[in-house]
Design a protein around this motif. Structure first.
Motif, PDB file in Angstrom:
ATOM      1  N   LEU A   2       0.868  -1.186   0.000  1.00 17.32           N
ATOM      2  CA  LEU A   2       0.000   0.000   0.000  1.00 17.32           C
ATOM      3  C   LEU A   2       0.901   1.230   0.000  1.00 17.32           C
ATOM      4  O   LEU A   2       2.037   1.183   0.486  1.00 17.32           O
ATOM      5  CB  LEU A   2      -0.881   0.006   1.254  1.00 17.32           C
TER       6      LEU A   2
ATOM      7  N   ASN B 276      -5.888   4.208  -1.807  1.00 24.50           N
ATOM      8  CA  ASN B 276      -5.139   3.024  -2.232  1.00 24.50           C
ATOM      9  C   ASN B 276      -6.032   2.093  -3.047  1.00 24.50           C
ATOM     10  O   ASN B 276      -5.608   1.559  -4.071  1.00 24.50           O
ATOM     11  CB  ASN B 276      -4.578   2.276  -1.017  1.00 24.50           C
ATOM     12  N   ILE B 277      -7.261   1.910  -2.568  1.00 22.70           N
ATOM     13  CA  ILE B 277      -8.172   0.978  -3.260  1.00 22.70           C
ATOM     14  C   ILE B 277      -8.538   1.493  -4.646  1.00 22.70           C
ATOM     15  O   ILE B 277      -8.606   0.716  -5.606  1.00 22.70           O
ATOM     16  CB  ILE B 277      -9.456   0.742  -2.415  1.00 22.70           C
TER      17      ILE B 277
ATOM     18  N   ALA C 127     -15.317   1.347  -4.634  1.00 24.43           N
ATOM     19  CA  ALA C 127     -14.575   1.040  -3.404  1.00 24.43           C
ATOM     20  C   ALA C 127     -15.544   0.642  -2.286  1.00 24.43           C
ATOM     21  O   ALA C 127     -15.276  -0.301  -1.531  1.00 24.43           O
ATOM     22  CB  ALA C 127     -13.723   2.228  -2.982  1.00 24.43           C
TER      23      ALA C 127
ATOM     24  N   ARG D  88      -8.027  -3.442  -3.567  1.00 20.78           N
ATOM     25  CA  ARG D  88      -7.349  -2.805  -4.697  1.00 20.78           C
ATOM     26  C   ARG D  88      -7.153  -3.810  -5.845  1.00 20.78           C
ATOM     27  O   ARG D  88      -7.361  -3.485  -7.017  1.00 20.78           O
ATOM     28  CB  ARG D  88      -5.996  -2.241  -4.254  1.00 20.78           C
TER      29      ARG D  88
ATOM     30  N   PHE E 229     -10.307  -4.178  -7.744  1.00 21.78           N
ATOM     31  CA  PHE E 229     -10.958  -2.944  -8.211  1.00 21.78           C
ATOM     32  C   PHE E 229     -11.387  -2.998  -9.672  1.00 21.78           C
ATOM     33  O   PHE E 229     -12.506  -2.647 -10.026  1.00 21.78           O
ATOM     34  CB  PHE E 229     -10.051  -1.726  -7.966  1.00 21.78           C
TER      35      PHE E 229
END
Ligand SMILES: Nc1ncnc2c1ncn2[C@@H]1O[C@H](COP(=O)(O)OP(=O)(O)O)[C@@H](O)[C@H]1O
Ligand SMILES: [Mg+2]
Length: 227
Positions: A98, A107-108, A126, A159, A162
Motif C-alpha cells: 500500500l 489506495n483501493i 470502493a 485494490r 478494483f
C-alpha cells in the motif's frame, strides 16, 4: 481467461559470478482455466515467487511458452502486456504494497485513478468492495500506518479486485498475519473463488490454506508435482 505455461524454464545468473547460473524452474507445465483455484507450495527458495511472476507477466521465462486465451504472450507488445496485467489480473503480496501517503480509500481506487475513472464512480466501486470484504467504512479514511496487518491485507485485496480482474495472483498473502487475520483472508479467498468465479493462483507455505484450493502443487527441484 485461460492461461497455459508450457515447458517453462527460468534460470538466474548468480550475482558476482559471470558464468554461473541457477536453474530455478526446470520444466513447468501448468494450465489455469477460468474459475480454477490452484495453489503452489514448497520450501523457501524453491521458486514459488518466480512462478507467480511468470504467470503474472512480471518476469519473462528463460525458455518456454505462455499462452493466454490461445495467444502467445511473447508476440504481444509491451503495452498490450501491461494492459493484460492491469485489466485481467489482480495481485496480492505478503507485504501489501500500500502507498503510505494515501488513505485506504485512495489506495483501493488507485487502479481507477490511473484509468482516469470518474471520482464518484471510483468511490462507489470502493464502497461496494468494502461491503464485499466486510471492511468497516470508517477504516477507509485511515492511512496504512493506522491499520492492522489484516486490515491492510483486506485493503490490498480490495485494490486487486478494483478492476474486476479475471485472475487473482497471490504471493504468501497471509505470510505476515496473526491467526485470526489469516483465517479472515483465507475466507476471502474462498469467497472470491465461490462467488466471483475468479481464477486464483495462490502461492503459500501454509498447507492448511493451500488445502482450500482445488488443486495443490508442490515445487521440488524445479519441477511442479501434484501434492
Ligand atoms: N532476480 C534474481 N536474481 C538471482 N536469483 C534470484 C532472483 N530471484 C530469485 N532468485 C533465486 O531463485 C530462487 C527462487 O526464488 P523465489 O522464486 O523467490 O523462491 P520462493 O518464492 O519459493 O521462496 C532463490 O534461490 C532465489 O535466491
Ligand atoms: Mg517467495
Amino acid at each position: 481467461m485461460k492461461q497455459e505455461l508450457k515447458n517453462i524454464k527460468k534460470t538466474y545468473k548468480m550475482s558476482g559470478r559471470a558464468d554461473e547460473y541457477v536453474e530455478v524452474l526446470k520444466e513447468i507445465n501448468l494450465t489455469i482455466n477460468q474459475g480454477d483455484f490452484v495453489s503452489v507450495i514448497g520450501r523457501s527458495g524453491c521458486g514459488k515467487t518466480t512462478l507467480l511472476k511468470i504467470m503474472g507477466l512480471l518476469t519473462t521465462p528463460s525458455e518456454g511458452e505462455i499462452i493466454i486465451n490461445g495467444v502467445q504472450v511473447k508476440e504481444l507488445w509491451k503495452d498490450e502486456l501491461a494492459d493484460l496485467r492491469r485489466k485481467k489480473m489482480g495481485f496480492v503480496f505478503q507485504d501489501y504494497f500500500l502507498l503510505d501517503q494515501l488513505t485506504a480509500l485512495d489506495n483501493i481506487i488507485l487502479p481507477g485513478l490511473l484509468d482516469k475513472m470518474n471520482g464518484d464512480a471510483a468511490q462507489n466501486r470502493a464502497l461496494e468492495l468494502a461491503d464485499y470484504l466486510e471492511i468497516n467504512e470508517k477504516l477507509l479514511k485511515k492511512y496504512p500506518r493506522e491499520l492492522s496487518g489484516g486490515e491492510k491485507q483486506r485493503m490490498a485485496i480490495a485494490r486487486a479486485l478494483f478492476n474486476d480482474p479475471e485472475f487473482i495472483l497471490a504471493d504468501e498473502p497471509t505470510g505476515n498475519l496473526d491467526d485470526q487475520s489469516k483465517r479472515n483472508v483465507e475466507g476471502i479467498f474462498k469467497k472470491m473463488h465461490d462467488t466471483m468465479n475468479k481464477s486464483i493462483l495462490l502461492v503459500t507455505h501454509d498447507i492448511d490454506f493451500a488445502k482450500l484450493s482445488e488443486t495443490c502443487y508442490r515445487i521440488k527441484n524445479g519441477l511442479l508435482i501434484l501434492d
